[in-house]
Design a protein around this motif. Structure first.
Motif, mmCIF file in Angstrom:
data_model
loop_
_atom_site.group_PDB
_atom_site.id
_atom_site.type_symbol
_atom_site.label_atom_id
_atom_site.label_comp_id
_atom_site.label_asym_id
_atom_site.label_seq_id
_atom_site.Cartn_x
_atom_site.Cartn_y
_atom_site.Cartn_z
ATOM 1 N N GLU A 118 48.388 23.107 59.537
ATOM 2 C CA GLU A 118 49.365 22.058 59.833
ATOM 3 C C GLU A 118 49.906 22.215 61.246
ATOM 4 O OE1 GLU A 118 51.901 20.787 56.061
ATOM 5 O OE2 GLU A 118 51.930 22.946 56.370
ATOM 6 N N LEU A 119 50.193 23.460 61.623
ATOM 7 C CA LEU A 119 50.727 23.732 62.946
ATOM 8 C C LEU A 119 49.716 23.344 64.022
ATOM 9 C CD1 LEU A 119 53.347 24.942 64.091
ATOM 10 C CD2 LEU A 119 52.152 27.132 64.263
ATOM 11 N N GLY A 120 48.450 23.659 63.782
ATOM 12 C CA GLY A 120 47.405 23.298 64.734
ATOM 13 C C GLY A 120 47.295 21.799 64.903
ATOM 14 N N GLU A 121 47.409 21.068 63.789
ATOM 15 C CA GLU A 121 47.334 19.605 63.858
ATOM 16 C C GLU A 121 48.518 19.031 64.619
ATOM 17 O OE1 GLU A 121 47.079 18.410 59.806
ATOM 18 O OE2 GLU A 121 44.957 18.940 59.585
ATOM 19 N N LEU A 122 49.706 19.611 64.424
ATOM 20 C CA LEU A 122 50.889 19.133 65.128
ATOM 21 C C LEU A 122 50.747 19.348 66.631
ATOM 22 C CD1 LEU A 122 54.558 19.460 64.099
ATOM 23 C CD2 LEU A 122 53.893 20.249 66.361
ATOM 24 N N VAL A 123 50.314 20.549 67.020
ATOM 25 C CA VAL A 123 50.139 20.854 68.441
ATOM 26 C C VAL A 123 49.095 19.942 69.068
ATOM 27 C CG1 VAL A 123 49.295 22.592 70.071
ATOM 28 C CG2 VAL A 123 50.916 23.247 68.290
ATOM 29 N N GLU A 124 47.997 19.725 68.356
ATOM 30 C CA GLU A 124 46.943 18.856 68.882
ATOM 31 C C GLU A 124 47.444 17.426 69.049
ATOM 32 O OE1 GLU A 124 42.333 17.457 67.950
ATOM 33 O OE2 GLU A 124 43.336 18.881 66.614
ATOM 34 N N ALA A 125 48.222 16.954 68.076
ATOM 35 C CA ALA A 125 48.764 15.594 68.167
ATOM 36 C C ALA A 125 49.728 15.471 69.346
ATOM 37 C CB ALA A 125 49.477 15.228 66.866
ATOM 38 N N PHE A 126 50.566 16.483 69.535
ATOM 39 C CA PHE A 126 51.515 16.482 70.652
ATOM 40 C C PHE A 126 50.787 16.494 71.992
ATOM 41 C CE2 PHE A 126 53.981 19.380 73.565
ATOM 42 C CZ PHE A 126 54.825 18.391 74.050
ATOM 43 N N GLU A 127 49.813 17.395 72.141
ATOM 44 C CA GLU A 127 49.080 17.501 73.397
ATOM 45 C C GLU A 127 48.299 16.223 73.690
ATOM 46 O OE1 GLU A 127 46.671 20.995 73.262
ATOM 47 O OE2 GLU A 127 48.357 22.354 73.637
ATOM 48 N N THR A 128 47.692 15.654 72.656
ATOM 49 C CA THR A 128 46.911 14.431 72.850
ATOM 50 C C THR A 128 47.803 13.268 73.268
ATOM 51 O OG1 THR A 128 45.267 15.122 71.208
ATOM 52 C CG2 THR A 128 45.366 12.776 71.728
ATOM 53 N N THR A 129 48.934 13.114 72.568
ATOM 54 C CA THR A 129 49.872 12.038 72.900
ATOM 55 C C THR A 129 50.393 12.195 74.320
ATOM 56 O OG1 THR A 129 50.548 11.825 70.586
ATOM 57 C CG2 THR A 129 52.044 10.926 72.253
ATOM 58 N N ALA A 130 50.800 13.422 74.663
ATOM 59 C CA ALA A 130 51.342 13.672 76.000
ATOM 60 C C ALA A 130 50.294 13.437 77.075
ATOM 61 C CB ALA A 130 51.881 15.100 76.078
ATOM 62 N N ALA A 131 49.082 13.944 76.853
ATOM 63 C CA ALA A 131 48.019 13.793 77.848
ATOM 64 C C ALA A 131 47.696 12.323 78.084
ATOM 65 C CB ALA A 131 46.775 14.550 77.401
ATOM 66 N N ASP A 132 47.577 11.561 77.002
ATOM 67 C CA ASP A 132 47.257 10.137 77.138
ATOM 68 C C ASP A 132 48.363 9.382 77.863
ATOM 69 O OD1 ASP A 132 44.905 10.592 75.826
ATOM 70 O OD2 ASP A 132 45.531 9.693 73.917
ATOM 71 N N LEU A 133 49.602 9.695 77.514
ATOM 72 C CA LEU A 133 50.724 8.977 78.109
ATOM 73 C C LEU A 133 50.874 9.328 79.591
ATOM 74 C CD1 LEU A 133 54.032 8.375 76.239
ATOM 75 C CD2 LEU A 133 53.990 8.607 78.707
ATOM 76 N N VAL A 134 50.756 10.607 79.917
ATOM 77 C CA VAL A 134 50.868 11.034 81.320
ATOM 78 C C VAL A 134 49.801 10.356 82.166
ATOM 79 C CG1 VAL A 134 50.591 12.999 82.886
ATOM 80 C CG2 VAL A 134 51.993 13.242 80.836
ATOM 81 N N ALA A 135 48.570 10.359 81.677
ATOM 82 C CA ALA A 135 47.479 9.743 82.432
ATOM 83 C C ALA A 135 47.672 8.239 82.571
ATOM 84 C CB ALA A 135 46.144 10.050 81.753
ATOM 85 N N ALA A 136 48.054 7.578 81.479
ATOM 86 C CA ALA A 136 48.187 6.122 81.489
ATOM 87 C C ALA A 136 49.275 5.650 82.446
ATOM 88 C CB ALA A 136 48.485 5.614 80.083
ATOM 89 N N ARG A 137 50.342 6.440 82.601
ATOM 90 C CA ARG A 137 51.457 6.025 83.455
ATOM 91 C C ARG A 137 51.301 6.486 84.904
ATOM 92 N NH1 ARG A 137 52.874 2.003 80.850
ATOM 93 N NH2 ARG A 137 54.580 1.833 82.363
ATOM 94 N N GLY A 138 50.171 7.161 85.226
ATOM 95 C CA GLY A 138 49.923 7.514 86.626
ATOM 96 C C GLY A 138 50.306 8.920 87.023
ATOM 97 N N GLY A 139 50.566 9.801 86.039
ATOM 98 C CA GLY A 139 50.857 11.191 86.353
ATOM 99 C C GLY A 139 49.624 12.057 86.205
ATOM 100 N N ARG A 140 49.796 13.356 86.368
ATOM 101 C CA ARG A 140 48.697 14.313 86.206
ATOM 102 C C ARG A 140 49.151 15.436 85.283
ATOM 103 N NH1 ARG A 140 49.112 13.275 91.354
ATOM 104 N NH2 ARG A 140 49.860 15.309 92.018
ATOM 105 N N LEU A 141 48.417 15.639 84.220
ATOM 106 C CA LEU A 141 48.727 16.744 83.312
ATOM 107 C C LEU A 141 48.239 18.034 83.959
ATOM 108 C CD1 LEU A 141 49.853 17.284 80.419
ATOM 109 C CD2 LEU A 141 47.469 17.376 79.681
ATOM 110 N N ILE A 142 49.145 18.954 84.202
ATOM 111 C CA ILE A 142 48.781 20.223 84.851
ATOM 112 C C ILE A 142 48.259 21.213 83.824
ATOM 113 C CG2 ILE A 142 49.577 22.120 86.299
ATOM 114 C CD1 ILE A 142 49.584 19.390 87.686
ATOM 115 N N LYS A 143 48.987 21.390 82.730
ATOM 116 C CA LYS A 143 48.522 22.289 81.673
ATOM 117 C C LYS A 143 49.350 22.081 80.417
ATOM 118 C CE LYS A 143 51.226 26.118 83.652
ATOM 119 N NZ LYS A 143 51.112 27.450 84.282
#
Length: 374
Positions: free
Chosen positions: A207-232
């Protein structure tokens, strides 16, 4: 595979005939290696260095920088290893790269692709809920899957790399001067899940792995879509950067809004700072980054804190008023003159000054989205 710096001379022909797997080595692992590398083992490290025309010392530095394990003088290298050595050494000899820079190229490439390779294999094998034929193990299924995916993934990797290189080159060209290419003024933000440590004690690992993956995926997509750069990504935290404060502010608020609307996600807090940032190997460093991290730790739940430089940049670019009182006065004056009142994307609420270890006294501001801009 890294090497040690010892070795002995080879005969007239440095190449050696490929042997079977080493004692204790899985034959399937050897077959997979040959499939992926497209070549059989032919060289010891000493022979590979000699064939490439480089010293053992330089070959060792390159291999270690790429992050491979020490193999002593076992016969485990291929023609591709020799070619890679020759290319790196050739760039140094031609004066296109210094030796230190060539080692950095090897290290940054190794670190990035190592994580990618681990993630890809984990994901592919996890997706195999049932083997194609009864009685087959995941290990037995791995070879045909790799055989099918390898050429497609290789082409896709090169495509994405070229796209990223083009984007990075564009940013460098737009930099004002040579110093700005390395030490640039950027907006840096940390987004952190609240109470993640407590969650690790309550949730199952899956469950924890799924939560982290969902958070990272959401953040990465949103950062990229709005013109930022995901560093890590750091599990419960992501670090991103943007060329301007307005873009970074939009990303931060959208992250909070998106997570708030997801009942499966914990609350989020974001800290951002604006200023000079040193970039190295795709990462960012410096006081601005440290300040953004500190602001994250004191930000309210579902809130965004920025430093005074970030607030000043939003005010300078007309994206936030100096104060709500001034915004109201400007709106009233515009209405009196029959003009359109000024519009602002963001609001800034001053917070109490507070000392922060290592950074002195800071003046945080809470960032909010203006009601008329929602």
């Amino acid at each position: 595979m890294t090497v040690d710096d010892t070795g002995s001379g080879a005969g007239a022909d440095d190449r050696v005939e490929p042997d079977a797997a080493e004692p204790g080595e899985d034959p399937l692992a050897l077959r997979l290696e040959q499939l992926i590398l497209g070549a059989e083992r032919r060289y010891t490290p000493f022979q590979a260095a000699r064939s490439a025309g480089v010293s053992m010392e330089l070959a060792s530095r390159f291999w270690r920088a790429m992050g491979f394990a020490d193999i002593g003088q076992a016969k485990a290298l291929t023609e591709a290893d020799v070619l890679a050595l020759r290319r790196l050494a050739g760039l140094v000899e031609a004066g296109l790269l210094s030796e230190a820079m060539a080692v950095q190229v090897a290290r940054s490439t190794g670190q990035t692709t190592a994580r990618l390779a681990e993630w890809q294999f984990d994901s592919f094998l996890e997706g195999l809920t049932e083997p194609p034929e009864p009685g087959m193990t995941r290990t037995e299924v791995t070879y045909p899957i790799v055989e099918l995916l390898l050429p497609e993934l290789e082409e896709f990797l090169v495509y994405v790399w070229r796209r990223q290189l083009a984007a990075s080159a564009g940013r460098v060209v737009q930099a004002g001067d040579d110093e700005e290419m390395v030490d640039r003024r950027l907006a840096v933000g940390f987004a952190d899940l609240v109470g993640f440590t407590r969650l690790t004690r309550r949730m199952e690992e899956e469950e924890l792995g799924e939560l982290v993956e969902a958070f990272e995926t959401t953040a990465a997509d949103l950062v990229a879509a709005r013109g930022g750069r995901l560093i890590k990504t750091l599990g419960d935290e992501v670090l991103y950067a943007a060329d301007d404060a307005g873009t970074a502010a939009d990303i931060a608020l959208r992250l909070v809004e998106t997570m708030r609307n997801d009942e499966t996600m914990p609350e989020l807090r974001v800290g951002m700072a604006f200023g000079t940032v040193t970039t190295r190997m795709g990462d960012v460093f410096g006081t601005t980054v440290n300040l953004a991290s500190r602001l994250t730790s004191i930000a309210p739940r579902d809130g965004v804190l920025v430093d005074s430089a970030f607030a000043e940049e939003l005010i300078r670019t007309g994206e936030a008023p100096v104060s709500e009182a001034e915004a109201a006065e400007a709106a009233a004056a515009a209405e009196k003159e029959g003009e359109e009142p000024p519009t602002y994307r963001y609001g800034l609420q001053p917070m109490w000054q507070r000392p922060v270890r290592g950074l002195g006294v800071i003046e945080p501001w809470q960032l909010v989205r203006r009601e008329d801009q929602t």
